[in-house]
Design an enzyme around this catalytic site. Structure first.
Site, short mmCIF file in Angstrom:
data_model
loop_
_atom_site.label_atom_id
_atom_site.label_comp_id
_atom_site.label_asym_id
_atom_site.label_seq_id
_atom_site.Cartn_x
_atom_site.Cartn_y
_atom_site.Cartn_z
N ASN A 213 0.85 -1.19 0.00
CA ASN A 213 0.00 0.00 0.00
C ASN A 213 0.89 1.24 0.00
OD1 ASN A 213 0.53 0.73 2.91
ND2 ASN A 213 -0.40 -1.29 3.19
N LYS A 295 11.68 -15.05 -10.33
CA LYS A 295 10.78 -14.08 -10.96
C LYS A 295 9.82 -14.79 -11.89
CE LYS A 295 10.48 -9.91 -13.77
NZ LYS A 295 11.19 -8.91 -14.59
N LYS A 344 -15.21 -0.89 14.26
CA LYS A 344 -13.88 -1.44 14.50
C LYS A 344 -13.47 -1.29 15.96
CE LYS A 344 -9.26 -1.23 12.37
NZ LYS A 344 -8.44 -0.58 11.31
#
Length: 403
Positions: A213, A295, A344
């Site tokens: 992120n 990879k 939450k």
């Protein structure tokens, strides 16, 4: 936080004096009223004209001090007007004068004529810094609550030595000044152990690709700085953070991790000893079901992007926390931020949650400013308008004290 504040800077005689020019320029750009005192030896490294140009005010020297051309004694006027005093670089000579209360030049007289917090940024050769007499003076000065310190760090020095004695970088000094102007040097979290998570986690698919992120870790760093500046014993567990954002000489413990699993282990390892736990990290929700140690070709990516959930660290901490602990979470949301945060807060057994909008300008990931709504488990709420992340961190600590 420094807008319209009077910042007095005393520059000592050392090569690190050139760094102070950046501090002066940055403070002026923030709207501070900057006055500068140059010691006699400081003028061998930078000129009064340089600092006067950067500060937009006259630079003061000992020549001004000894001339009877002022309506009031110069050291009295400068000392009384100052909201903060920075001495950088702090030399061995000035350190000794401050330790024993000597007053034989403009800077040392102004220190004694002032009452504001004083930030010291020492800089000297490693051999000089490590001398017992220097360390004795340094430790003695730390006992005076007016004095606050930053650095020195370690690195390549002007004498080509690699070691301790390097003056803190300008951005670190400015951050410390922000904290001091907010707290006025109060150590209201003295001795409290605070555990903080920050930055984002990464979950690798192969050696070159990961799920992550945009978190930069700036909020976690701000929380650690604010808490440590208020006397707390801080541990910051953080995901990958750009090296230029990390402090050169932090006054808190830094523990780097990469994955959510590593963050979970580190948080639990330090949980029992901590009184306040602030989970500001942006932890990945999912990870690749399988890691490939080579990879992957592009054509195989879609075949290998099977996902599975990672552990919910905050929920787990909520089940483990004790009565003496305060657990704080962050809820980064778009749209309605309050209702998801309340859910939450209850679901994860938190004491406080920070509802954080990430769809507004200058808030959320990667920015230098933030805004939020603080909510505690008793229903108390406080809205924080856009401000620096450091100020938001201090405001959160204030909220913790009254919740």
């Amino acid at each position: 936080m420094l807008k319209s504040k009077s910042i007095l800077i005393g520059i000592g005689g050392g090569i690190a004096a050139y760094k102070v020019c950046e501090v002066i320029s940055s403070l002026f750009q923030e709207g501070a009223e900057v006055r500068v005192i140059l010691t006699e030896t400081a003028q061998r490294f930078i000129t009064p004209l340089t600092v006067a140009t950067l500060s937009r005010h006259q630079a003061y020297t000992d020549q001004d001090f000894w001339q009877a051309t002022h309506s009031r004694p110069l050291h009295i006027a400068l000392g009384e007007e100052a909201d903060l005093l920075l001495i950088a670089p702090l030399t061995a000579n000035t350190l000794a004068k401050l330790t024993y209360g000597l007053a034989d030049n403009l800077l040392s007289n102004t220190v004694l004529a002032s009452r504001c917090p004083i930030l010291l940024a020492p800089a000297m050769n490693t051999e000089m810094w490590e001398q017992p007499v220097i360390q004795r003076n340094w430790q003695q000065l730390q006992l005076d609550t007016r004095y606050h310190s930053i650095g020195p760090g370690s690195g390549l020095l002007a004498c080509d030595r690699i070691g301790a004695g390097r003056m803190a970088e300008p951005r670190e000094i400015i951050t410390k000044l922000h904290s001091l102007i907010y707290t006025q040097g109060q150590q209201d979290f003295q001795g409290k152990r605070i555990l903080i998570s920050g930055g984002g986690t990464r979950e690798n698919l192969d050696p070159v690709r990961f799920l992550g992120n945009p978190s930069t870790g700036k909020m976690g760093l701000a929380l650690a700085q604010a808490a440590s500046d208020r006397g707390a014993i801080v541990t910051l567990i953080h995901g990958p953070i750009a090296p230029e954002l990390l402090p050169q000489s932090p006054n808190y413990n830094l523990i780097p991790i990469v994955t959510a699993e590593e963050m979970e282990a580190a948080m639990i390892n330090h949980l029992k000893e901590s009184e306040i736990i602030i989970m500001s990290a942006a932890v990945a929700d999912v990870k690749p079901a399988h890691y490939t140690n080579y990879k992957l070709p592009k054509k195989e990516l879609s075949l290998n992007l099977k996902l599975e959930s990672v552990v919910d660290i905050l929920a787990k901490l909520g089940t483990l926390k004790k009565d003496y602990q305060t657990l704080i979470g962050f809820a980064a949301q778009t749209g309605d931020i309050v209702n998801p945060a309340l859910d939450k807060l209850k679901r994860k057994n938190l004491d406080i949650i920070v509802a954080n909008p990430i769809d507004k300008a200058e808030a959320g990931f990667g920015t230098n400013t933030n805004q939020a709504i603080f909510i505690d488990n008793k229903g108390k709420q406080e809205t924080i308008d856009s401000c620096s992340k450091l100020e938001l961190a201090h405001r959160l600590l204030d909220f913790v004290k009254v919740s």
